[in-house]
Design a protein around this motif. Structure first.
Motif, mmCIF file in Angstrom:
data_model
loop_
_atom_site.group_PDB
_atom_site.id
_atom_site.type_symbol
_atom_site.label_atom_id
_atom_site.label_comp_id
_atom_site.label_asym_id
_atom_site.label_seq_id
_atom_site.Cartn_x
_atom_site.Cartn_y
_atom_site.Cartn_z
ATOM 1 N N ASP A 14 0.820 -1.207 0.000
ATOM 2 C CA ASP A 14 0.000 0.000 0.000
ATOM 3 C C ASP A 14 0.857 1.262 0.000
ATOM 4 N N HIS A 16 0.783 3.316 -2.550
ATOM 5 C CA HIS A 16 -0.100 4.326 -3.165
ATOM 6 C C HIS A 16 0.694 5.468 -3.798
ATOM 7 N N ASP A 48 -1.589 -2.418 -4.103
ATOM 8 C CA ASP A 48 -1.855 -0.992 -3.988
ATOM 9 C C ASP A 48 -0.533 -0.240 -4.095
ATOM 10 N N HIS A 205 -3.598 -4.281 2.147
ATOM 11 C CA HIS A 205 -4.936 -3.797 1.809
ATOM 12 C C HIS A 205 -5.663 -3.049 2.931
ATOM 13 N N HIS A 207 -4.477 -1.532 5.614
ATOM 14 C CA HIS A 207 -3.748 -0.402 6.217
ATOM 15 C C HIS A 207 -3.733 -0.516 7.734
HETATM 16 FE FE LIG Z 1 -4.380 0.429 0.074
#
Ligand SMILES: [Fe+2]
Ligand SMILES: [Fe+2]
Length: 278
Positions: A14, A16, A48, A205, A207
């Motif tokens: 993640d 991002h 992610d 996913h 967090h």
């Molecule tokens: Fe995420």
């Protein structure tokens, strides 16, 4: 003589990544500095990777360039923000569904959306959990591949973007249909895991970070690199902080999982990152 080989995997998740997000880039800088200093055998990114690649495919190129800075072999699987989301249990219909366009964009930059790597007596496997319930030909092909890939005598480390479940494999479907692997694919995954020598499942996913042991398998939830989601928008299941996981795997199949929080990483609140999702 005992085989003392150890495999060290840094799991990140993640991130991002996208251009123009100073806080998110700074957290990635902190994570990258830790990885370069510690020099693990492998990095696994559990998805992610980007902020929103289905909407802005160029973010995949940006993220790939940043991942190349790690200087360590890096294995990557996509998350819902990279290739779109899978249908969940019930009538959940994602706003950005997984489909041929985002999958092709992913393939252009990262190649396959799954991996298998044999190293130090382990098979390290990553799947594209976003294909679950999609009905795409890639989903059927992945199931066939996974059956073959898990059929090895040695220990297996398995990575997926979404956790398979919260506490136990047989718990009912979560009322939040996008948080876990949907029930049908979950059951099929569990059958495959039980029939193989899977010692750990690493996911991202949510967090949040925690470890759950079920049926002798350690399920490690990797914290996000980019941000946490406040309690007003997401229930607290584990610890809400930013960091990574440091997996140390023995050739005898032993598993040790440690949470790492690089000192300069911030636990950014998504509601304070307006460029993330508005
Ligand atoms: Fe995420
Ligand atoms: Fe996700």
């Amino acid at each position: 003589m005992a085989d003392t080989r150890r495999l060290r995997i840094a799991q990140i998740s993640d991130t991002h990544l996208a251009p123009g997000q100073a806080e998110v880039d700074a957290n990635f800088d902190a994570l990258a500095a830790w990885i370069r200093a510690e020099s693990p055998d492998l990095v696994v990114h559990s998805g992610d990777v980007t902020r929103d690649a289905p909407g802005v495919p160029e973010e995949l190129d940006y993220a790939a360039a940043r991942l190349a800075e790690l200087g360590v072999e890096t294995l990557v699987i996509p998350g819902n923000h990279d290739v779109g989301d899978n249908p969940g249990d019930g009538d959940y219909a994602p706003a950005s569904p997984v489909g041929p366009g985002p999958l092709a964009a992913w393939a252009r930059v990262f190649g396959a959306d799954r991996f298998a790597r044999d190293i130090a007596g382990w098979r390290v496997v990553g799947i594209d959990a976003q294909l679950f319930l999609s009905g795409l030909p890639e989903e059927a092909a992945q199931w066939d591949w996974l059956e073959e890939t898990l059929a090895v005598p040695g220990p297996v480390a398995l990575f997926t973007h979404k956790p398979l479940f919260r506490e136990t494999p047989d718990e009912p479907a979560d009322p939040t249909p996008f948080r876990y692997a949907p029930m049908g694919p979950r059951a099929r995954m569990m059958d495959l895991i039980r029939g193989a020598d899977v010692r750990l499942v690493g996911c991202g996913h949510v967090h949040q970070t925690r470890q759950v042991t079920a049926e002798g398998v350690i399920h490690g939830w990797c914290p996000a690199s980019a941000f946490v989601i406040p309690d007003a928008h997401q229930p607290r299941i584990g610890d809400k902080l930013c960091g990574l996981l440091d997996w140390r795997l023995g050739a005898d199949g032993s598993v040790d999982c440690r949470l790492v929080r690089p000192a300069t990483m911030g636990d950014h609140d998504i509601t304070e990152l307006p460029k993330m999702y508005g």
